[in-house]
Design an enzyme around this catalytic site. Structure first.
Site, short mmCIF file in Angstrom:
data_model
loop_
_atom_site.label_atom_id
_atom_site.label_comp_id
_atom_site.label_asym_id
_atom_site.label_seq_id
_atom_site.Cartn_x
_atom_site.Cartn_y
_atom_site.Cartn_z
N PHE A 26 0.82 -1.22 0.00
CA PHE A 26 0.00 0.00 0.00
C PHE A 26 0.85 1.28 0.00
O PHE A 26 0.31 2.38 0.03
CB PHE A 26 -1.02 -0.01 1.14
N ASP A 260 -0.40 -9.65 -4.37
CA ASP A 260 0.84 -8.90 -4.61
C ASP A 260 0.50 -7.56 -5.27
O ASP A 260 1.17 -7.13 -6.21
CB ASP A 260 1.82 -9.70 -5.48
N HIS A 264 2.09 1.08 -9.40
CA HIS A 264 3.03 2.11 -9.84
C HIS A 264 2.24 3.02 -10.77
O HIS A 264 1.26 2.58 -11.40
CB HIS A 264 4.21 1.49 -10.61
O1 DOR Z 1 6.74 -6.92 -8.98
C1 DOR Z 1 6.92 -6.69 -7.80
N1 DOR Z 1 6.59 -5.51 -7.27
N2 DOR Z 1 7.48 -7.62 -7.03
C2 DOR Z 1 7.89 -7.35 -5.78
O2 DOR Z 1 8.46 -8.20 -5.17
C3 DOR Z 1 7.70 -6.02 -5.19
C4 DOR Z 1 6.61 -5.31 -5.86
C5 DOR Z 1 6.59 -3.85 -5.54
O3 DOR Z 1 6.63 -3.51 -4.34
O4 DOR Z 1 6.52 -3.04 -6.45
ZN ZN Z 2 5.11 -8.34 -3.24
#
Ligand code: DOR
Ligand code: ZN
Length: 399
Positions: A26, A260, A264
């Site tokens: 988050f 997960d 972004h």
């Molecule tokens: O793709 C990913 N993004 N894998 C991760 O392990 C961390 C995550 C992120 O926090 O952006």
């Molecule tokens: Zn992750």
């Protein structure tokens, strides 16, 4: 039994235990331009998720008791769903691991990803395993990632990501972690297991296996379409790997599905391959994707509940959650298995406002989300004024 203050008519829809998403990012504090605890938790509520376990790769990272206290204060102010925290391990924070309390697990990045949390030393890894009750692992081998990054440094297309972080990169880390763990009392929870090779290594072992919706519903073939919007760690895999994950669900080798959720911004994802960050959002789309499979006859609703509520509650030892039962918290999700809707970037609650599943037509959606007996999401609206609570973890984790 108390009399209810309010009676809600589910109109013939199913009521399931609220989802527990054991793996979200988050971004709060430090990267609030991507997501914050309010927007992330609103997205969770809209996705039928009533509890989230947040990852430690924030800024500052959650690797000290002090940083955890700050995250607790942030979530208490902003979160509309219940929450708990994974605590990050580093090469030298064993003393903090001793002090910290009420955490979901100790998160170990064996390979580098977003943020700079990394444990790339086997001695340190062994000491962490010796101290922690349960470790969540990002199992990718850092030396191999480095090797392939150098080897392919002049490639420019995003699907090189799958050639850098290969199946071997994951398998090497999984087998090393299993070897070290065997000599300690730690329980391992393998985050985002994405390949057949990992499942083969984990078969019959004392370890928990998580898979993500993006690895279940997308493959490396989608990279040409998604470009960096399909870049995540571990990367998208082959159709064969996808099938192995679905089979793992069927035979009980997979214990949880978690998102997960790693938002972004669109601008960040539009950078060139080497500068675009890894990660995709998912907390809002997991349940409709799975319910659509229920409607397709590929998954039972019981299995969905087992993988997204019952098992996360048991594995992390979350008190009074995961079941609809007297004495348990009223974390409930009402689902309409007949509702057909397209995933639409413009309607998402996540701050990043995009999804790799944009445009997908899905049948089966959450319509109401109830957190601790309070309606937090209903008919497309989230009640921002509600505050979720920090969950409590049992000291001794159940098998
Ligand atoms: O793709 C990913 N993004 N894998 C991760 O392990 C961390 C995550 C992120 O926090 O952006
Ligand atoms: Zn992750």
């Amino acid at each position: 039994m108390r009399n209810a203050d309010k009676i809600l008519n589910a109109n013939g829809n199913y009521v399931i235990p609220g989802l527990i998403d054991s793996h979200v990012h988050f971004r709060d504090p430090g990267m609030e331009h991507k997501e914050d605890f309010l927007t992330g938790s609103k997205a969770a509520a809209a996705g039928g998720v009533t509890t989230v376990l947040d990852m430690p790769n924030t800024k500052p990272p959650c690797i000290t008791v002090k940083a955890l206290e700050r995250k607790r204060q942030i979530a208490a102010k902003k979160s509309v769903v219940n929450y708990g925290f994974h605590f990050g391990a580093t090469l030298d924070n064993l003393n903090e691991l001793e002090e910290v309390d009420n955490i979901a697990s100790v998160k170990v990045y064996m390979g580098s990803s977003t943020g700079d949390l990394l444990v790339d030393d086997d001695g340190a890894l062994f000491e962490i395993f010796s101290k922690a009750k349960i470790c969540t692992l990002h199992a990718e081998s850092e030396p191999l990632i480095k090797h392939f990054t150098e080897k392919y440094h002049d490639y420019k297309v995003a699907d090189v990501h799958c050639d850098i972080r290969t199946n071997m990169v994951a398998a090497e880390a999984v087998s090393r972690a299993l070897t070290l763990a065997k000599y300690t009392g730690v329980k391992l929870y393998f985050a985002h297991t994405s390949t057949k090779d990992e499942l083969d290594l984990l078969a019959g072992r004392r370890a928990f296996v998580e898979v993500t919706p993006h690895h279940l519903f997308l493959s490396e073939k989608d990279m040409s379409r998604l470009d960096n919007f399909g870049k995540m760690n571990p990367p998208l895999r082959s159709k064969k790997d996808m099938e192995a994950l679905w089979n793992g669900i069927k035979v009980g080798a997979v214990h949880t599905i978690a998102t997960d959720h790693a938002p972004h911004t669109i601008a960040e994802k539009q950078k060139d391959y080497w500068n675009a960050p890894s990660g995709v959002p998912g907390v809002e789309t997991m349940l409709p994707l799975l319910l659509n499979e229920v409607n397709n006859g590929n998954l039972s609703l019981t299995k969905v509940v087992e993988l997204t509520s019952i098992n996360p509650a048991k594995i992390f030892g979350i008190k009074n959650k995961g079941f609809i039962k007297e004495g348990f918290d009223a974390d409930l999700t009402i689902i309409d298995l007949n509702m057909v809707k397209r995933v639409n970037n413009d309607e998402l609650f996540t701050k990043c406002k995009w999804s790799p599943f944009h445009g997908w037509k899905l049948q089966g959606w959450p319509v109401t989300t109830i957190v601790n007996g309070n309606v937090v999401f209903h008919d497309g609206e989230v009640n921002e004024r509600y505050h979720g609570k920090e969950v409590q973890f049992k000291d001794v984790k159940e098998e």
